[in-house]
Design a protein around this motif. Structure first.
Motif, PDB file in Angstrom:
ATOM      1  N   PHE A 129     134.336  88.796  57.880  1.00 14.20           N
ATOM      2  CA  PHE A 129     133.644  90.089  57.801  1.00 14.20           C
ATOM      3  C   PHE A 129     134.625  91.162  57.321  1.00 14.20           C
ATOM      4  O   PHE A 129     135.791  91.160  57.717  1.00 14.20           O
ATOM      5  CB  PHE A 129     133.144  90.544  59.172  1.00 14.20           C
ATOM      6  CG  PHE A 129     132.240  89.595  59.894  1.00 14.20           C
ATOM      7  CD1 PHE A 129     131.674  88.492  59.275  1.00 14.20           C
ATOM      8  CD2 PHE A 129     131.943  89.815  61.236  1.00 14.20           C
ATOM      9  CE1 PHE A 129     130.829  87.629  59.961  1.00 14.20           C
ATOM     10  CE2 PHE A 129     131.097  88.967  61.934  1.00 14.20           C
ATOM     11  CZ  PHE A 129     130.539  87.869  61.300  1.00 14.20           C
ATOM     12  N   THR A 130     134.152  92.108  56.539  1.00 16.37           N
ATOM     13  CA  THR A 130     134.935  93.305  56.265  1.00 16.37           C
ATOM     14  C   THR A 130     133.987  94.497  56.135  1.00 16.37           C
ATOM     15  O   THR A 130     132.774  94.359  56.269  1.00 16.37           O
ATOM     16  CB  THR A 130     135.847  93.151  55.036  1.00 16.37           C
ATOM     17  OG1 THR A 130     136.810  94.218  55.024  1.00 16.37           O
ATOM     18  CG2 THR A 130     135.066  93.145  53.732  1.00 16.37           C
ATOM     19  N   LYS A 131     134.557  95.680  55.887  1.00 16.10           N
ATOM     20  CA  LYS A 131     133.771  96.905  55.913  1.00 16.10           C
ATOM     21  C   LYS A 131     134.205  97.862  54.802  1.00 16.10           C
ATOM     22  O   LYS A 131     135.324  97.747  54.277  1.00 16.10           O
ATOM     23  CB  LYS A 131     133.930  97.622  57.262  1.00 16.10           C
ATOM     24  CG  LYS A 131     133.778  96.742  58.484  1.00 16.10           C
ATOM     25  CD  LYS A 131     133.964  97.545  59.761  1.00 16.10           C
ATOM     26  CE  LYS A 131     134.207  96.647  60.955  1.00 16.10           C
ATOM     27  NZ  LYS A 131     135.563  96.077  60.960  1.00 16.10           N
ATOM     28  N   VAL A 132     133.325  98.812  54.513  1.00 19.94           N
ATOM     29  CA  VAL A 132     133.592  99.845  53.520  1.00 19.94           C
ATOM     30  C   VAL A 132     133.052 101.169  54.029  1.00 19.94           C
ATOM     31  O   VAL A 132     132.026 101.224  54.692  1.00 19.94           O
ATOM     32  CB  VAL A 132     132.932  99.479  52.169  1.00 19.94           C
ATOM     33  CG1 VAL A 132     131.417  99.372  52.304  1.00 19.94           C
ATOM     34  CG2 VAL A 132     133.311 100.462  51.071  1.00 19.94           C
ATOM     35  N   TYR A 133     133.773 102.239  53.774  1.00 15.38           N
ATOM     36  CA  TYR A 133     133.345 103.618  54.005  1.00 15.38           C
ATOM     37  C   TYR A 133     134.544 104.559  54.009  1.00 15.38           C
ATOM     38  O   TYR A 133     134.595 105.499  53.249  1.00 15.38           O
ATOM     39  CB  TYR A 133     132.571 103.802  55.326  1.00 15.38           C
ATOM     40  CG  TYR A 133     132.354 105.281  55.660  1.00 15.38           C
ATOM     41  CD1 TYR A 133     131.282 105.975  55.115  1.00 15.38           C
ATOM     42  CD2 TYR A 133     133.261 105.986  56.475  1.00 15.38           C
ATOM     43  CE1 TYR A 133     131.104 107.336  55.385  1.00 15.38           C
ATOM     44  CE2 TYR A 133     133.083 107.338  56.740  1.00 15.38           C
ATOM     45  CZ  TYR A 133     132.013 108.006  56.199  1.00 15.38           C
ATOM     46  OH  TYR A 133     131.845 109.333  56.449  1.00 15.38           O
ATOM     47  N   PHE A 134     135.513 104.311  54.890  1.00 12.34           N
ATOM     48  CA  PHE A 134     136.589 105.267  55.096  1.00 12.34           C
ATOM     49  C   PHE A 134     137.533 105.340  53.890  1.00 12.34           C
ATOM     50  O   PHE A 134     137.593 104.407  53.075  1.00 12.34           O
ATOM     51  CB  PHE A 134     137.373 104.909  56.362  1.00 12.34           C
ATOM     52  CG  PHE A 134     136.640 105.253  57.631  1.00 12.34           C
ATOM     53  CD1 PHE A 134     136.477 106.573  58.014  1.00 12.34           C
ATOM     54  CD2 PHE A 134     136.109 104.261  58.442  1.00 12.34           C
ATOM     55  CE1 PHE A 134     135.801 106.902  59.180  1.00 12.34           C
ATOM     56  CE2 PHE A 134     135.428 104.573  59.608  1.00 12.34           C
ATOM     57  CZ  PHE A 134     135.273 105.901  59.989  1.00 12.34           C
ATOM     58  N   PRO A 135     138.298 106.431  53.763  1.00 12.19           N
ATOM     59  CA  PRO A 135     139.189 106.598  52.612  1.00 12.19           C
ATOM     60  C   PRO A 135     140.222 105.481  52.506  1.00 12.19           C
ATOM     61  O   PRO A 135     140.829 105.083  53.503  1.00 12.19           O
ATOM     62  CB  PRO A 135     139.878 107.945  52.899  1.00 12.19           C
ATOM     63  CG  PRO A 135     138.948 108.676  53.807  1.00 12.19           C
ATOM     64  CD  PRO A 135     138.317 107.607  54.664  1.00 12.19           C
ATOM     65  N   VAL A 136     140.404 104.982  51.296  1.00 10.36           N
ATOM     66  CA  VAL A 136     141.392 103.941  51.037  1.00 10.36           C
ATOM     67  C   VAL A 136     142.169 104.293  49.770  1.00 10.36           C
ATOM     68  O   VAL A 136     141.805 105.211  49.039  1.00 10.36           O
ATOM     69  CB  VAL A 136     140.736 102.551  50.863  1.00 10.36           C
ATOM     70  CG1 VAL A 136     140.139 102.058  52.164  1.00 10.36           C
ATOM     71  CG2 VAL A 136     139.679 102.575  49.768  1.00 10.36           C
ATOM     72  N   GLY A 137     143.219 103.512  49.491  1.00 10.55           N
ATOM     73  CA  GLY A 137     144.009 103.729  48.288  1.00 10.55           C
ATOM     74  C   GLY A 137     144.638 105.107  48.289  1.00 10.55           C
ATOM     75  O   GLY A 137     145.100 105.607  49.324  1.00 10.55           O
TER      76      GLY A 137
END
Length: 333
Positions: free
Chosen positions: A78-86
């Motif tokens: 499982f993984t997730k997306v939303y918060f600031p990255v890079g």
């Protein structure tokens, strides 16, 4: 290890799931993190949860390296997306179509896999039309980059609207990932009943309340050296709400309950969340491999109504139940 279905799908996950928030790529060295993953596999855990924001991608990379050589079909990742990255530019955050598409590709590269079993909206995005977000997730599923879609910390109304749109787009939201423990019960009034109607399971994080429910934090005593409460990389902020002496005193009342059952306080805490039939999995982390074997034993524990009542009585006055505390960040701009 027992397995449970995720939502109304045919997808099964290990009810003890390994999560690497605050550990891989930040709190512990990579070789220790790898040993923890292998200890999880040895203990029968096949389900692993991470996110692109954990250590700004490093957690996904460490998990991918640790799982190299393991039969992919025998794992649930499982993984997730939303918060600031890079570099955290204007489009490096949120649930826009652009960020979701770029996010899944980056996560797959770091994890070293062609697909994830579950791709989750890490929070609700108040700045992006929900129709755009759900349509993007549907395309990710049709492309085979994610087999199932979940969310995290969505409230009951957000779950209802999201599931309605998802079904219009030819898929279903199968899971929600909220904080849940014997001390933090904000999902019970609205989120859990709504999820049951919608065919959504809970994958709960912090079942031992950042370690407080292990009993190692004692009222009136210095914080244990090397504990999460002394971790200045993020752990200390999350655990601070539980460190009042009155709460720690009540937690100590759980010790004789666990002793009567012949289990540890950590096992009691994990077994408590698993007693909720809407919970598909309890996320546990580790900074040492031996912690995994201890937590996994909670999969064998069944708590009856009398024990659950004793836990309620012990913690009365420190239990948080307000459903309004299930919320996502406000507008960023």
């Amino acid at each position: 290890m027992a397995y449970r279905f995720l939502g109304n799908s045919g997808f099964k996950v290990s009810e003890i799931t390994y999560g690497n928030w605050l550990t891989h790529g930040s709190q512990v060295e990579n070789d220790v993190a790898t040993k923890c993953v292998h200890a999880a596999l040895d203990a029968g855990i096949t389900t692993f949860d991470t996110a692109d924001v954990y250590a700004n991608g490093a957690a996904e990379s460490v998990l991918g390296e640790a799982l190299k050589g393991v039969r992919r079909e025998s794992l649930e990742i499982f993984t997730k997306v939303y918060f600031p990255v890079g570099p955290k530019g204007p489009n490096d955050t949120g649930l826009s179509r652009k960020h979701i598409f770029e996010g899944i590709d980056a996560s797959l590269r770091r994890l070293g896999t062609d697909y994830v079993d579950l791709y989750q909206a890490h929070r609700y995005d108040v700045e992006t039309p929900l129709e755009e977000t759900i349509a993007a997730f549907g395309d990710i599923v049709r492309q085979g980059k994610a087999l199932y879609i979940g969310v995290s910390e969505w409230d009951a109304d957000q779950l209802r609207r999201g599931q309605s749109l998802a079904r219009e787009n030819g898929f279903s939201i199968v899971s929600n990932q909220p904080q849940y423990s014997a001390l933090w019960r904000v999902i019970e009034k609205d989120v859990v009943p709504t999820s049951k109607k919608l065919g959504i399971s809970q994958i709960v994080w912090s079942p031992i309340a950042q370690g407080v429910l292990t009993g190692k934090y004692l009222p009136g005593q210095p914080l244990p050296e090397g504990s999460r409460a002394t971790d200045d990389k993020g752990g200390d902020k999350m655990i601070s709400r539980y460190l009042e002496d009155k709460t720690l005193t009540r937690v100590q009342k759980l010790a004789p309950i666990a002793a009567d059952l012949g289990i540890t306080m950590a096992q009691l805490a994990v077994a408590w969340v698993l007693a909720n039939d809407n919970v598909a999995a309890a996320l546990v982390g580790a900074s040492r491999p031996e912690q995994i074997a201890e937590n996994v034993k909670a999969s064998e524990v069944v708590l009856d109504a009398e024990v659950l009542g004793k836990i309620d009585d012990a913690l009365a006055g420190s239990i948080v139940t307000d459903p309004k505390l299930t919320r996502s960040p406000d507008a960023r701009l």
